[in-house]
Design an enzyme around this catalytic site. Structure first.
Site, PDB file in Angstrom:
ATOM      1  N   THR A 117       0.815  -1.209   0.000  1.00 20.28           N
ATOM      2  CA  THR A 117       0.000   0.000   0.000  1.00 20.28           C
ATOM      3  C   THR A 117       0.851   1.262   0.000  1.00 20.28           C
ATOM      4  O   THR A 117       1.963   1.274   0.552  1.00 20.28           O
ATOM      5  CB  THR A 117      -0.897   0.019   1.258  1.00 20.28           C
ATOM      6  OG1 THR A 117      -1.488   1.320   1.382  1.00 20.28           O
ATOM      7  CG2 THR A 117      -0.103  -0.239   2.525  1.00 20.28           C
ATOM      8  N   TYR A 142      -1.943   0.452  10.032  1.00 19.26           N
ATOM      9  CA  TYR A 142      -2.173  -0.222   8.746  1.00 19.26           C
ATOM     10  C   TYR A 142      -0.905  -0.177   7.891  1.00 19.26           C
ATOM     11  O   TYR A 142      -0.412  -1.216   7.430  1.00 19.26           O
ATOM     12  CB  TYR A 142      -3.347   0.450   8.009  1.00 19.26           C
ATOM     13  CG  TYR A 142      -3.486  -0.016   6.586  1.00 19.26           C
ATOM     14  CD1 TYR A 142      -3.719  -1.352   6.291  1.00 19.26           C
ATOM     15  CD2 TYR A 142      -3.366   0.888   5.520  1.00 19.26           C
ATOM     16  CE1 TYR A 142      -3.831  -1.786   4.976  1.00 19.26           C
ATOM     17  CE2 TYR A 142      -3.485   0.462   4.211  1.00 19.26           C
ATOM     18  CZ  TYR A 142      -3.712  -0.875   3.943  1.00 19.26           C
ATOM     19  OH  TYR A 142      -3.813  -1.299   2.649  1.00 19.26           O
TER      20      TYR A 142
END
Ligand code: UDP
Length: 334
Positions: A117, A142
């Site tokens: 990501t 995250y």
């Protein structure tokens, strides 16, 4: 030989399964259905209900299906939620990925493609497009949980001769142009999904988190990539590994940013519904601007974007949102 897709019942994974089947591949899916749906898995793929952290199960699935490649999507993906539940993110994204990589080593898997990501970059030093060699300084659990997995995969690959591709996604949206699957997550938090729900009256309004950023119109800027282009990028990554590629890390985006307000405008224009938009406080963990420099993937993999068009992304997202009403009752929200 077959390809194991973890998280193949989820949003991006279910598109990947169709991409592989369309190319004539054999596919097996492992998904614990924590956010995905068994009906989202293409019927021609083999579906195994289970958890990627379950080493016995994953070993059996790999051996019984002659798996030689793992494409690993399963994980948790919501930045604000990760700030509230960091240990859940480290468990789902880091600990379970560690187990999966261990099984890959034990079973002699030599090709591994990992969903990473843009959150691994944290707040970039530039508001312009980010290159892969930018500083990695995640600002959320995250992002950290994904960066830890990147590091584990890199180190394990070096030690055990595994070959890998890590793709760092920017903002993924839209649905399969043939409407075979789409973004179906219940209680979704992602911008285009929320705006489409508002456009179809599934929620009474939507909120824009922060209009006082140092960006052109004050709202955050993101690089939206169509989910089918992203699936095609993974297929190109698979071919790179099959042709002997050793390791490769690349951004997945279009090198172009749209602001949150521009996206909301596009959804209102295309749906013909000027739903109410509330200008709200900044959301914790948001980075003002995240735009990919996508030169590397375009120059090194045989991949060219086909759907680099915000209107098309929104049209397909809206179409899926409409179709979803027939698949399961609208979830009351907002
Ligand atoms: N956003 C918003 N309203 C919403 C959902 C998202 O203003 O209902 C904003 C969010 O604050 C961020 C951008 O849209 O600036 C993209 O957020 P999203 O959750 O879609 O993806 P992220 O970039 O966090 O992975």
């Amino acid at each position: 030989m077959s390809v194991l897709v973890t998280g193949g019942a989820g949003y991006i994974g279910s598109h990947m399964v169709w991409e592989l089947l369309d190319k004539g591949e054999d596919v097996v899916v492992i998904d614990n259905l924590s956010t995905g749906f068994d009906w989202a898995v293409a019927p021609r793929a083999k579906f195994v209900l289970g958890d990627i952290g379950d080493m016995k199960l994953v070993t059996r699935v790999i051996e019984q299906n002659s798996v030689d490649t793992i494409i690993h999507f399963a994980g948790s993906v919501v930045v604000p939620e990760s700030l509230e539940k960091p240990l859940e993110y480290y468990e789902n994204n880091t600990v379970k990925t560690r187990n999966l990589i261990q099984v890959a080593v034990n079973t002699g898997i030599d090709k591994f493609i990992f969903s990473s990501t843009a959150a691994v970059y944290g707040a970039p030093m530039t508001s312009g497009p980010i290159r892969e060699d930018a500083v990695l300084n995640p600002m959320s659990p995250y992002g950290s949980s994904k960066l830890m997995s990147e590091i584990m995969l890199r180190d394990t690959a070096d030690a055990h001769g595994m070959r890998y591709v890590m793709l760092r996604y920017f903002n993924v949206a839209g649905c399969d142009p043939d409407r075979r699957t789409g973004q179906s997550t219940v209680g979704a938090t992602h911008l285009i999904k929320i705006a489409c729900e508002a456009a179809l009256g599934k929620r009474s309004n939507m909120r824009v988190f922060g209009t006082d950023y140092e960006t052109a119109d004050g709202s955050c800027v993101r690089d939206f990539i169509h989910v089918s282009d992203l699936a095609a990028a993974h297929y190109a990554a698979l071919n790179f590994l099959r042709q002997g590629g050793l390791k490769f890390t690349a951004n997945c985006g279009y090198s172009r940013g749209y602001s949150v307000l521009e996206v909301v405008d596009a959804v209102q224009r295309i749906s013909g519904n000027k739903f109410p938009v509330i200008r709200d406080q900044r959301r914790p963990g948001d980075i003002p601007a995240l735009v990919a420099n996508s030169h590397r993937i375009q120059s090194r993999l045989s991949w060219t974007p086909r759907f680099d068009d915000l209107d098309f992304i929104v049209e397909t997202a809206l179409a899926w949102e409409r179709k979803l009403e027939g698949i399961r009752p609208a979830v009351a929200a907002g």
